[in-house]
Design an enzyme around this catalytic site. Sequence first.
Site, PDB file in Angstrom:
ATOM      1  CB  SER A   1       0.206  -1.465  -2.183  1.00 48.78           C
ATOM      2  OG  SER A   1       0.061  -2.638  -1.420  1.00 48.78           O
TER       3      SER A   1
ATOM      4  CE1 TYR B   1       5.087  -0.133   0.601  1.00 49.13           C
ATOM      5  CE2 TYR B   1       3.067  -1.291   1.175  1.00 49.13           C
ATOM      6  CZ  TYR B   1       4.096  -1.048   0.283  1.00 49.13           C
ATOM      7  OH  TYR B   1       4.136  -1.700  -0.933  1.00 49.13           O
TER       8      TYR B   1
HETATM    9  N1  NAP Z   1       6.418  -6.703  -3.286  1.00 50.35           N
HETATM   10  C1  NAP Z   1       5.133  -6.511  -3.014  1.00 50.35           C
HETATM   11  O1  NAP Z   1       4.450  -7.388  -2.449  1.00 50.35           O
HETATM   12  C2  NAP Z   1       4.460  -5.224  -3.411  1.00 50.35           C
HETATM   13  C3  NAP Z   1       3.073  -5.150  -3.257  1.00 50.35           C
HETATM   14  C4  NAP Z   1       2.421  -3.977  -3.604  1.00 50.35           C
HETATM   15  C5  NAP Z   1       3.139  -2.905  -4.100  1.00 50.35           C
HETATM   16  N2  NAP Z   1       4.491  -3.009  -4.232  1.00 50.35           N
HETATM   17  C6  NAP Z   1       5.197  -1.835  -4.736  1.00 50.35           C
HETATM   18  O2  NAP Z   1       5.972  -2.174  -5.870  1.00 50.35           O
HETATM   19  C7  NAP Z   1       7.122  -1.326  -5.935  1.00 50.35           C
HETATM   20  C8  NAP Z   1       8.369  -2.192  -6.074  1.00 50.35           C
HETATM   21  O3  NAP Z   1       8.507  -2.932  -4.867  1.00 50.35           O
HETATM   22  P1  NAP Z   1       9.336  -4.295  -4.770  1.00 50.35           P
HETATM   23  O4  NAP Z   1       8.537  -5.205  -3.944  1.00 50.35           O
HETATM   24  O5  NAP Z   1       9.797  -4.725  -6.108  1.00 50.35           O
HETATM   25  O6  NAP Z   1      10.549  -3.833  -3.847  1.00 50.35           O
HETATM   26  P2  NAP Z   1      12.132  -3.813  -4.088  1.00 50.35           P
HETATM   27  O7  NAP Z   1      12.603  -5.059  -4.736  1.00 50.35           O
HETATM   28  O8  NAP Z   1      12.697  -3.420  -2.765  1.00 50.35           O
HETATM   29  O9  NAP Z   1      12.323  -2.618  -5.134  1.00 50.35           O
HETATM   30  C9  NAP Z   1      12.207  -1.282  -4.775  1.00 50.35           C
HETATM   31  C10 NAP Z   1      12.730  -0.436  -5.913  1.00 50.35           C
HETATM   32  O10 NAP Z   1      12.582   0.950  -5.585  1.00 50.35           O
HETATM   33  C11 NAP Z   1      13.841   1.582  -5.783  1.00 50.35           C
HETATM   34  N3  NAP Z   1      13.997   2.713  -4.870  1.00 50.35           N
HETATM   35  C12 NAP Z   1      13.762   2.745  -3.536  1.00 50.35           C
HETATM   36  N4  NAP Z   1      14.086   3.944  -3.042  1.00 50.35           N
HETATM   37  C13 NAP Z   1      14.540   4.695  -4.092  1.00 50.35           C
HETATM   38  C14 NAP Z   1      15.025   6.022  -4.208  1.00 50.35           C
HETATM   39  N5  NAP Z   1      15.126   6.836  -3.144  1.00 50.35           N
HETATM   40  N6  NAP Z   1      15.413   6.445  -5.439  1.00 50.35           N
HETATM   41  C15 NAP Z   1      15.328   5.630  -6.516  1.00 50.35           C
HETATM   42  N7  NAP Z   1      14.857   4.375  -6.462  1.00 50.35           N
HETATM   43  C16 NAP Z   1      14.486   3.907  -5.256  1.00 50.35           C
HETATM   44  C17 NAP Z   1      14.881   0.493  -5.525  1.00 50.35           C
HETATM   45  O11 NAP Z   1      16.084   0.802  -6.180  1.00 50.35           O
HETATM   46  P3  NAP Z   1      17.466   1.255  -5.489  1.00 50.35           P
HETATM   47  O12 NAP Z   1      17.528   0.647  -4.126  1.00 50.35           O
HETATM   48  O13 NAP Z   1      18.504   0.734  -6.438  1.00 50.35           O
HETATM   49  O14 NAP Z   1      17.403   2.728  -5.474  1.00 50.35           O
HETATM   50  C18 NAP Z   1      14.204  -0.694  -6.188  1.00 50.35           C
HETATM   51  O15 NAP Z   1      14.443  -0.675  -7.564  1.00 50.35           O
HETATM   52  C19 NAP Z   1       7.092  -0.468  -4.664  1.00 50.35           C
HETATM   53  O16 NAP Z   1       6.500   0.777  -4.929  1.00 50.35           O
HETATM   54  C20 NAP Z   1       6.218  -1.286  -3.740  1.00 50.35           C
HETATM   55  O17 NAP Z   1       5.607  -0.500  -2.742  1.00 50.35           O
HETATM   56  C21 NAP Z   1       5.182  -4.136  -3.905  1.00 50.35           C
END
Ligand code: NAP
Length: 250
Positions: A141, A154
């Site tokens: 990120s 985070y």
């Molecule tokens: N959204 C943003 O602005 C942003 C910015 C920079 C980076 N990111 C990164 O992008 C990635 C996806 O984030 P998102 O924003 O799409 O969030 P999200 O919609 O909350 O998705 C998170 C994903 O991680 C999975 N996950 C969480 N804990 C887990 C575990 N213990 N075992 C297996 N799977 C797990 C969840 O699946 P389950 O709950 O089904 O397990 C879900 O598929 C993350 O690494 C986040 O830090 C996001």
Amino acid sequence: MVDPPFREALLTGASSGLGRAIAVELGRRGALVHLIARREDELARTREEIRTAGGDAAVHPGDVTDGPWLDRVVAEVSARPGLDLVVAGAGVAESGAGEDTRIGRTHTVLEVNLVAAARTLEIALPAMRDRGSGTLAALSSLAGLRGLPTAAAYCASKAGLSTWLESLRGELHGTGLRVCDVRPGFVRTALTARNRFPMPFLLEPEDAARRTVDGLERGRAIIEYPRRLAWLMRAARLLPQPLWRRLTSP
Ligand SMILES: NC(=O)c1ccc[n+]([C@@H]2O[C@H](COP(=O)([O-])OP(=O)(O)OC[C@H]3O[C@@H](n4cnc5c(N)ncnc54)[C@H](OP(=O)(O)O)[C@@H]3O)[C@@H](O)[C@H]2O)c1
């Protein structure tokens, strides 16, 4: 017919948000996608979206913090001769860690975002090295570029992940393997829906997914988007500590 850029991909965090959008984008471009996350029903939904987009997927429901399970699934999928992309995308922020205590939240965030992400790529590595090609990627990120209040674990997990990827890239230089650090800014997902502060240049997941897969196909070492926020965060690294604290105080 021309081969797709990626034939077969493994992606953790594929049940929602950015991970789901990247999985669908990879499927649309012709890859068979192996989907990992805990929620089986949501993984099945991702698979349906991939099929609607003209691709196909396999689901592997489970928790990435369950080390032995993760090792087995990633090793099995990585042994497939077509597997040429692994993306460690599973991630949580403090607000979604589902823990009552601060130390509990810190532990979960570091375990999912850093330990499990590194483990996913480590387990996939030997088979890829034997084949002499493939891309190992993770979603870190732009928040890893500087510490932000209320997101200590985070930001640290993402900074740690970026540094870990940089070290791995150095180690694997000349092996034919690529290591890619994907650093998104703000993307509209369940993770950011809990944020109570302004999110400049917020992107839709589909837009972020296209930028991610474009960068992966081009073999970029670092994929940062949106450009304006990446530039601002890079400039922010030069700000003195008191000024950064004043600008970011909640
Ligand atoms: N959204 C943003 O602005 C942003 C910015 C920079 C980076 N990111 C990164 O992008 C990635 C996806 O984030 P998102 O924003 O799409 O969030 P999200 O919609 O909350 O998705 C998170 C994903 O991680 C999975 N996950 C969480 N804990 C887990 C575990 N213990 N075992 C297996 N799977 C797990 C969840 O699946 P389950 O709950 O089904 O397990 C879900 O598929 C993350 O690494 C986040 O830090 C996001």
